[in-house]
Design a protein around this motif. Structure first.
Motif: not given
Lengths: 165, 165
Positions: B40, B73, B82, B84
């Motif tokens: 990520s 994330e 983060y 993804i």
DNA sequence: ATTAATTTTCAAAATTTTTTGAAAGTATAA
DNA sequence: TTATACTTTCAAAAAATTTTGAAAATTAAT
């Protein structure tokens, strides 16, 4: 609603739809205008009804002819060109599919193919190729389905729609 | 081709495809970058890899989250966010269909319906209504088919593709 | 060949869309 | 509470796209 207002609304809506789909707003409006015109129109008619310049009208009419959505009509004894639109909605959809597929889907298929050929060996590479393969699967299915679609007749399309529902 | 070059080419191609389909080029590129990132990424990673500003990165990440194509994330002990991406291509396609259908197809259906209700009686009116009816037929078939599509599973989609080919 | 009608072209202007970056906002830690 | 790390906002700048309009080109009639 009055007929003229309805026509106006339709032309605007078609223009908005077009511009959301990467088709120039004016091009879509000219198309809409011709779709709902009983008589063929000349450049001046289109300029006047859509309040656009001669250059703009000319360019978009030509683009529509390119796309196979509009045809020239030469009136005997008349010098100026008149234009009529393809009225069969299935042909309209088909021409649009052909054009967009060529312009957008095919180049992507090529890139997907190109980037599949990578040097070296690494987990990174394998992970990348997995994603590409997955997209390729979708893209080529879409490509083949659209091919089938444009080569089929309206009846087939309707049957397919029915089957899917 | 080197892996890095391949990744770069893929990101560019995805961006071009997006912008041809009314999706902001950078949004599509961020999506592509996340698709092919094993790990990520945080906002700074994305800014650096795509050479874009913080504001631009933030806005497009936000849009992708809105579209359900990217998720936050939170790493334990880490303050920054983060991101993804949705890796299942079928879910990606599905989310895009849902969004574009709502934004583009549904308003057109409404207009087609609105302009069908016209006062008076005239040959002109009937001709106009014929065109509108014809478009309505296509548009509502497309609408229903897409509904079916988004509510189905990947397997059904593939089977349908197969059947069509 | 000259004129008149019409279409096409394209550089500049207008408009729309995208991007930037710095300031404001928020949340966490000290 | 204050400082620090990070995120969000948004007005202004940049870039991309579309439109204009006048000049050039084309076509047909006289």
């Amino acid at each position: 609603m009055e007929l003229d207002e309805a026509k106006q609304r339709f032309i605007q809506a078609w223009g908005t739809l077009g511009s959301n789909w990467g088709i120039n707003r004016t091009m879509a409006q000219v198309h809409a205008l011709l779709l709902i015109s009983a008589e063929s129109l000349c450049a001046d008619d289109i300029m006047e009804k859509l309040k656009i310049s001669r250059g703009n009208a000319n360019m978009n009419i030509r683009a529509l002819i390119d796309w196979g959505l509009v045809f020239k009509e030469l009136k005997p004894g008349e010098r100026r060109e008149y234009f009529i639109s393809e009225k069969d909605m299935w042909n309209v959809v088909r021409q649009i599919i052909i054009h967009r597929k060529k312009k957008e889907l095919e180049p992507v298929l090529k890139v997907l193919n190109d980037v599949s050929d990578i040097e070296g060996e690494s987990a990174d590479k394998e992970a990348f190729l997995d994603v590409i393969k997955d997209i390729q699967l979708f893209a080529s299915k879409a490509d083949k389905t659209l091919d089938k679609l444009v080569n089929s007749d309206a009846n087939w399309l309707m049957k397919t729609f029915m089957k899917m529902m």
